[in-house]
Design an enzyme around this catalytic site. Structure first.
Site, PDB file in Angstrom:
ATOM      1  N   CYS A 177       6.228   9.433   0.983  1.00  0.00           N
ATOM      2  CA  CYS A 177       4.963  10.129   1.206  1.00  0.00           C
ATOM      3  C   CYS A 177       4.783  11.183   0.122  1.00  0.00           C
ATOM      4  CB  CYS A 177       4.934  10.787   2.582  1.00  0.00           C
ATOM      5  SG  CYS A 177       3.464  11.796   2.828  1.00  0.00           S
ATOM      6  N   HIS A 233       6.743   3.859  12.741  1.00  0.00           N
ATOM      7  CA  HIS A 233       6.833   3.897  11.271  1.00  0.00           C
ATOM      8  C   HIS A 233       7.907   4.916  10.910  1.00  0.00           C
ATOM      9  CE1 HIS A 233       4.621   3.599   7.254  1.00  0.00           C
ATOM     10  NE2 HIS A 233       5.503   4.561   7.045  1.00  0.00           N
ATOM     11  N   ARG A 291       0.841  -1.213   0.000  1.00  0.00           N
ATOM     12  CA  ARG A 291       0.000   0.000   0.000  1.00  0.00           C
ATOM     13  C   ARG A 291       0.871   1.256   0.000  1.00  0.00           C
ATOM     14  NH1 ARG A 291      -0.638   4.722   2.758  1.00  0.00           N
ATOM     15  NH2 ARG A 291      -0.252   3.614   4.710  1.00  0.00           N
ATOM     16  N   ASP A 292       1.542   1.514   1.090  1.00  0.00           N
ATOM     17  CA  ASP A 292       2.374   2.707   1.206  1.00  0.00           C
ATOM     18  C   ASP A 292       3.529   2.660   0.209  1.00  0.00           C
ATOM     19  OD1 ASP A 292       3.345   5.101   2.228  1.00  0.00           O
ATOM     20  OD2 ASP A 292       4.351   4.175   3.917  1.00  0.00           O
ATOM     21  N   HIS A 309      10.970   6.559   8.556  1.00  0.00           N
ATOM     22  CA  HIS A 309      11.564   6.745   7.233  1.00  0.00           C
ATOM     23  C   HIS A 309      13.070   6.915   7.401  1.00  0.00           C
ATOM     24  CE1 HIS A 309       7.810   8.017   4.712  1.00  0.00           C
ATOM     25  NE2 HIS A 309       7.605   6.936   5.420  1.00  0.00           N
ATOM     26  N   ASN A 349      10.634   4.356   3.025  1.00  0.00           N
ATOM     27  CA  ASN A 349      10.343   3.650   4.262  1.00  0.00           C
ATOM     28  C   ASN A 349      11.543   2.795   4.680  1.00  0.00           C
ATOM     29  OD1 ASN A 349       7.448   4.207   4.779  1.00  0.00           O
ATOM     30  ND2 ASN A 349       7.167   3.274   2.776  1.00  0.00           N
TER      31      ASN A 349
END
Length: 314
Positions: free
Chosen positions: A253, A220, A27-28, A222, A262
């Site tokens: 993002c 989460h 997804r991300d 980065h 990520n």
């Protein structure tokens, strides 16, 4: 891919014995790709991630296709993977309409995406921070009434490209609001990758003091400034056992221009296995999956571990 390289295992004291990896690559990771990834390739990606031992795989988003064109096939994709045995497949929902679409397909795990800052709420959601929380409240309530597990993402917890440093108590306020709504877990997002380990410890300690314990928190990170693994280690020391990561280091993002990537799941697994922390993940199979996806995307994986292991075969 047959790297078969493993780190020497040297357990560290006072760290969790097992970690749940919350895989966000499908997804991300894919939502920002410029070229459309075919639905069947996405489904194969999710299946391969499951075969590598990942048990929580965020599948897609029920955001309006205008905003995230890469995930416009959510209705077609989710039925292809929803019956994978032993795998939780959370989906992102932005509002009531998104929840309706997800529930209609049988989704039992959803996530809402909040912001810790006014500027990001405006850029990402086109609302003030409090307005965005007000939108999520009925979504979370309806989901919980239906017995659905709800995750609350909190973006910009450690820094914002428009506002700079984010006051810790502001982050805590948003986290508590999401918990009060009924969110089962929270994911603290370092959306532009500026966090450092002391910053992570300070926020987690303050959340603990304010009644948001480590066992409902995921992190989460980065890797914009190369700090993702160091920050993960700080979270582990605090007792956090849910870590978000993306196979092959896919994603960033779209609303944070300085965000580059990520934390790669392979890099995370290498560190965790070296610390003697169980993940259930087969690193060789996961690396092969990321090499396979990189070929579909026509570029090498940014994951250092993927590159190191895949180069052993060349």
């Amino acid at each position: 891919m047959t790297g078969h390289a493993l780190p020497m295992t040297v357990p560290a004291p006072d760290l969790p014995s097992r970690v749940r990896i919350y895989e966000v690559g499908a997804r991300d990771g894919l939502q920002n790709e410029k070229l459309a990834v075919p639905t069947e390739v996405k489904a194969d990606f999710i299946r391969k991630l499951a075969e590598a031992g990942l048990t929580t795989i965020e599948a897609t988003s029920f955001v309006h296709p205008k905003w995230v064109p890469q995930l416009a096939d959510a209705e077609a994709l989710f039925p292809l993977v929803k019956d994978l045995p032993g795998v939780s497949l959370p989906v992102l929902v932005p509002n009531d309409r998104g929840l309706d679409r997800a529930l209609a397909l049988g989704a039992r795990n959803i996530a809402v995406f909040a912001s810790a800052t006014e500027s990001f709420a405006k850029a990402n959601l086109n609302r003030t921070l409090d307005e965005s929380l007000a939108v999520f409240e009925p979504v979370v309530r309806r989901a919980k009434d239906d017995g659905v597990h709800v995750r609350g993402y909190v973006s910009m917890c450690f820094g914002d490209p428009w506002e700079g440093a984010v006051p810790l108590r502001q982050v805590v306020r948003v986290c508590k609001a999401l918990r009060d709504m009924g969110c089962d877990e929270l994911s603290l997002g370092d959306t532009i990758g500026v966090a450092t380990p002391g910053h992570v410890r300070e926020l987690l300690s303050l959340l603990d003091e304010e009644g948001v314990p480590a066992d409902v928190i995921g992190v989460h990170f980065h890797d914009t400034y190369g700090q993702a693994l160091a920050n993960t280690y700080a979270a582990l020391q605090h007792g956090v056992t849910t870590i978000d990561s993306s196979a092959g280091g896919l994603g960033g993002c779209p609303y944070a221009r300085s965000a580059t990537g990520n934390l790669a799941t392979e890099d995370l697994v290498w560190m965790l296995h070296g610390l003697g922390i169980e993940t259930g993940v087969d690193l060789d199979r996961l690396t092969a999956t990321s090499v396979w996806m990189a070929a579909h995307l026509d570029r090498p994986s940014p994951s250092r571990t993927v590159r190191a292991l895949s180069h052993k075969d060349q």
